[in-house]
Design an enzyme around this catalytic site. Structure first.
Site, PDB file in Angstrom:
ATOM      1  N   ASP A  95      36.503  51.515  52.204  1.00 33.67           N
ATOM      2  CA  ASP A  95      36.359  50.662  51.191  1.00 33.67           C
ATOM      3  C   ASP A  95      36.503  48.816  52.312  1.00 33.67           C
ATOM      4  O   ASP A  95      37.779  47.918  52.604  1.00 33.67           O
ATOM      5  CB  ASP A  95      38.054  49.574  50.197  1.00 33.67           C
ATOM      6  N   GLU A 206      45.183  37.443  40.408  1.00 31.49           N
ATOM      7  CA  GLU A 206      46.196  37.219  39.380  1.00 31.49           C
ATOM      8  C   GLU A 206      46.378  35.736  39.504  1.00 31.49           C
ATOM      9  O   GLU A 206      45.414  35.055  40.774  1.00 31.49           O
ATOM     10  CB  GLU A 206      47.176  37.673  40.641  1.00 31.49           C
ATOM     11  N   HIS A 234      42.267  40.239  44.797  1.00 30.73           N
ATOM     12  CA  HIS A 234      42.330  41.199  45.986  1.00 30.73           C
ATOM     13  C   HIS A 234      40.906  42.921  45.569  1.00 30.73           C
ATOM     14  O   HIS A 234      40.866  43.013  44.518  1.00 30.73           O
ATOM     15  CB  HIS A 234      43.684  42.539  46.067  1.00 30.73           C
ATOM     16  N   HIS A 324      41.750  43.062  55.100  1.00 27.74           N
ATOM     17  CA  HIS A 324      42.604  44.011  55.906  1.00 27.74           C
ATOM     18  C   HIS A 324      41.686  45.472  56.032  1.00 27.74           C
ATOM     19  O   HIS A 324      42.646  46.340  56.494  1.00 27.74           O
ATOM     20  CB  HIS A 324      43.839  44.027  55.215  1.00 27.74           C
ATOM     21  N   MET A 376      52.025  43.487  40.625  1.00 20.87           N
ATOM     22  CA  MET A 376      52.083  42.932  38.852  1.00 20.87           C
ATOM     23  C   MET A 376      53.032  42.472  38.643  1.00 20.87           C
ATOM     24  O   MET A 376      52.561  41.005  37.487  1.00 20.87           O
ATOM     25  CB  MET A 376      50.579  43.337  37.831  1.00 20.87           C
ATOM     26  N   HIS A 399      50.022  44.229  55.576  1.00 21.23           N
ATOM     27  CA  HIS A 399      48.701  43.897  53.736  1.00 21.23           C
ATOM     28  C   HIS A 399      49.185  44.141  52.235  1.00 21.23           C
ATOM     29  O   HIS A 399      48.425  42.891  52.009  1.00 21.23           O
ATOM     30  CB  HIS A 399      48.276  44.330  54.574  1.00 21.23           C
ATOM     31  N   LYS A 475      43.491  43.360  35.595  1.00 22.46           N
ATOM     32  CA  LYS A 475      42.991  44.395  36.120  1.00 22.46           C
ATOM     33  C   LYS A 475      41.426  45.322  36.162  1.00 22.46           C
ATOM     34  O   LYS A 475      41.577  45.745  35.043  1.00 22.46           O
ATOM     35  CB  LYS A 475      44.106  45.572  36.207  1.00 22.46           C
TER      36      LYS A 475
END
Lengths: 476, 140
Positions: A95, A206, A234, A324, A376, A399, A475
């Site tokens: 990713d 979040e 994120h 990251h 979370m 990270h 999420k």
């Protein structure tokens, strides 16, 4: 991990002595407790990376390190192109440029609580997330090329966000050197409907509040105020990054053979930086970075739309945006000489100390914001880069929390609905597309983020500024 | 002994494993394991759309990875979930196959997690107790 085979440099820094094919030593930054819990595979992977051509100073692992693909997750290594240095897919990951962006709202927690339920619901509806979700922006493959070159600047030019946002994104929102011709058509076809989507797994959005401030001066520079609400996003380069990684593992596997680079693990396949294959991977990876920066910019715009509707007095400003999973060309001082290096950070955040010209003016005197995501149900942290971290670890920090328990184990322990209800009893509202995903992401399935952050702080990699706690979470 | 599939534990991610009387059956069952991570009620997926898959590798294990990654790529390009498969393994570590499924629909499918890629970690294609087994860890 067996601690006694390591050489202790300090309470938070441990060395794997150079031996055999290792070109440099290995270095792990962690408390003894984290080290003891760390996978033995981390040592093996840090050692393997230390054997690669052109590696400089040391092969490193951050306090949240765990078993990865070629590089450990939490692995940092820099390579010198002039010394035959390599570039590796494993040092960036599947990713590309996955990262965290933090938005300030200027709202007090008390102002948000009465509308929290509504905010979470609207964010969940507005921001596409989860398996198969398509973005609201429809691009042709050709238009996607503009995203890959322009990054967050492309997004702002299309009306997603303010030009001032760009100052508070690494590389000012756009990493130069992208070449969309180095990215396969498959990768582009997988992505052109995914711009502005959150993804699934450990990705999230979040709503949080600043629970504690450790460094008032730096917090002021960052704009962090106790009990004010922030938003953390994120996510990464989505399917584009995944496909680039898959494509280039094959290409670099051939290159490793062609250039006679011995690799200890298949995912460590690599090519010299100064080779056509290495150059092409770098240019494709830059496309991945820009795609991620655009993605987080579009999501930020959607966040603003929702806040405008529900609580319009919010003034949303980008605190910072860190990636990251990257390989970046940076100047670092090694043994007194300034060198231009390719720094791989796989699950590690860049953390510039004060004074760097790369930083926005507002933060230049204090250093770079380092955003560390929790789970979370637990805290996230905001730190600041240090000069010490620049010297010790090429300006890198941890990270996130890192998993303590496999997804399988988590599914045996909890049901998604139970996890969500337990969090609600603690005042945290969670909306998730996948109930199974919610169980896999249960806060208890992760390491103690506080211990990880404390280790980064004590090791001198980055310094604690503030702790934020979750109020609501979306999420995939 | 019949063919089947399962997922298995691995650190931060997850492993997939398929097995069967033939190599093809093992590959097909592993593909089911892969898509079961994305949609847990695979039995509800209607095979209304068919896509051709071609894969190749330097050896059986690389062929297996390429098969999985090609499936992920095609599914991703058209936003599909696949549940039924056929394939034929040819000389020279090449494969021709078909994958059938439909568009992902959150109202019908129980969503799991997206898979970023099939990896070399714990990659194995081998005969075990008279059955073919194909497995690897996938990055989620």
């Amino acid at each position: 991990m067996e601690v006694k085979s390591l050489v202790k440099r300090s309470d938070y820094e441990w060395e794997i002595p150079k031996k055999g094919a290792m070109r440099v030593p290995g270095r792990i930054f962690a408390s003894r407790k984290l080290l003891e819990e760390m996978d033995e595979k981390v040592r093996e992977q840090v050692t393997n990376v230390a054997c690669l051509p052109g590696v400089v100073k040391a092969s490193m692992a951050m306090p949240d390190a765990h078993w990865g693909y070629g590089f450990p997750i939490g692995g940092v290594a820099a390579f010198d192109p002039e010394e035959g240095g390599i570039i590796s897919v494993g040092g960036v990951g599947y990713d590309i440029s996955c990262g965290v962006r933090c938005l300030l709202t200027g709202l007090k927690k008390e102002e948000v609580l009465p509308v929290l339920e509504d905010l979470v619901e609207q964010l969940f509806i507005t921001i596409p997330s989860g398996v198969g979700a398509e973005g609201k922006i429809r691009l042709s493959v050709k238009q996607l090329d503009e995203v890959l070159v322009g990054g967050a600047r492309w997004a702002v030019s299309k009306g997603y966000g303010d030009p001032q946002d760009l100052d508070f994104i690494e590389e000012r929102g756009c990493l130069p050197g992208a070449d969309p011709d180095c990215v396969s058509l498959e990768a582009k076809k997988r992505q052109h409907r995914q711009v502005g989507t959150l993804g699934s797994g450990n990705h999230y959005l979040e709503i949080q509040y600043v629970a504690e401030i450790y460094d008032q001066k730096v917090a002021e520079a960052f704009g962090l105020v106790k009990d004010e609400v922030v938003i953390s996003i994120h996510c990464g380069s989505r399917a584009l990054g995944h496909q680039i990684a898959t494509d280039y593992i094959k290409i670099l596997a051939k290159a490793s053979k062609k250039y006679g680079i011995p690799v200890k693990e298949k995912e460590l396949v690599c090519a010299p930086i100064l080779s056509p294959e290495g150059e092409r991977y770098y240019r494709a990876m830059v496309c991945g970075v820009n795609c991620a920066l655009a993605n987080r910019q579009v999501i930020s715009h959607l966040v603003r739309e929702v806040f405008d509707k529900i609580i319009p007095r919010a003034h949303i400003r980008v605190l910072y945006d860190v990636s990251h999973n990257t390989c970046k060309i940076e100047e670092h001082r090694v043994g007194g000489a300034l060198k231009r290096l390719y720094v791989h950070r796989k699950g590690a955040t860049r953390a510039w100390g004060p004074g760097r010209s790369e930083l926005p003016e507002r933060y230049r005197a204090v250093g770079q914001p380092v955003l560390i995501g929790g789970t979370m149900g637990t805290a996230s942290y905001i730190l600041v880069g240090t000069r010490e971290g620049e010297e010790k670890a090429f300006a890198s920090a941890c990270h996130g929390a890192g998993r303590a328990m496999s997804r399988h184990q988590a599914l045996k322990m909890w049901r998604g609905q139970e996890v969500i209800e337990a969090l609600r009893r603690r005042g945290i509202i969670v909306r998730a597309k996948s109930k199974k995903g919610a169980a896999e992401e249960a806060p208890e399935a992760y390491k103690d983020v506080t211990e990880v952050v404390e280790s980064a702080h004590r090791a001198g990699l980055a310094s604690k500024v503030a702790k934020v706690l979750p109020l609501g979470c979306i999420k995939g | 002994m019949q063919g089947g599939y399962e997922t298995f534990e691995h650190g931060a991610d997850i492993g997939i494993r398929g097995w069967g009387q033939t190599l093809e059956e093992a590959f097909i069952n592993a593909a089911k394991a892969l898509f079961s991570l994305m949609v847990s009620n695979l039995e509800e997926v209607t095979p209304e759309r068919e896509e051709k898959i071609e894969a190749q590798g330097e050896d059986l294990e690389e062929l297996f990875l390429d098969w999985l990654n090609k499936l992920l790529a095609v599914a991703g390009m058209y936003n599909l979930v696949f549940a039924t498969f056929s394939c034929q393994i040819l000389q020279g570590y090449r494969l021709k196959g078909l994958a059938r499924g439909e568009k992902i629909d959150p109202t019908k499918h129980e969503l799991g997690v997206e898979v970023k890629g099939a990896t070399y970690t714990m990659l194995k294609v081998a005969q075990q107790d008279g059955l073919w087994v194909a497995q690897c860890v996938v990055d989620v």
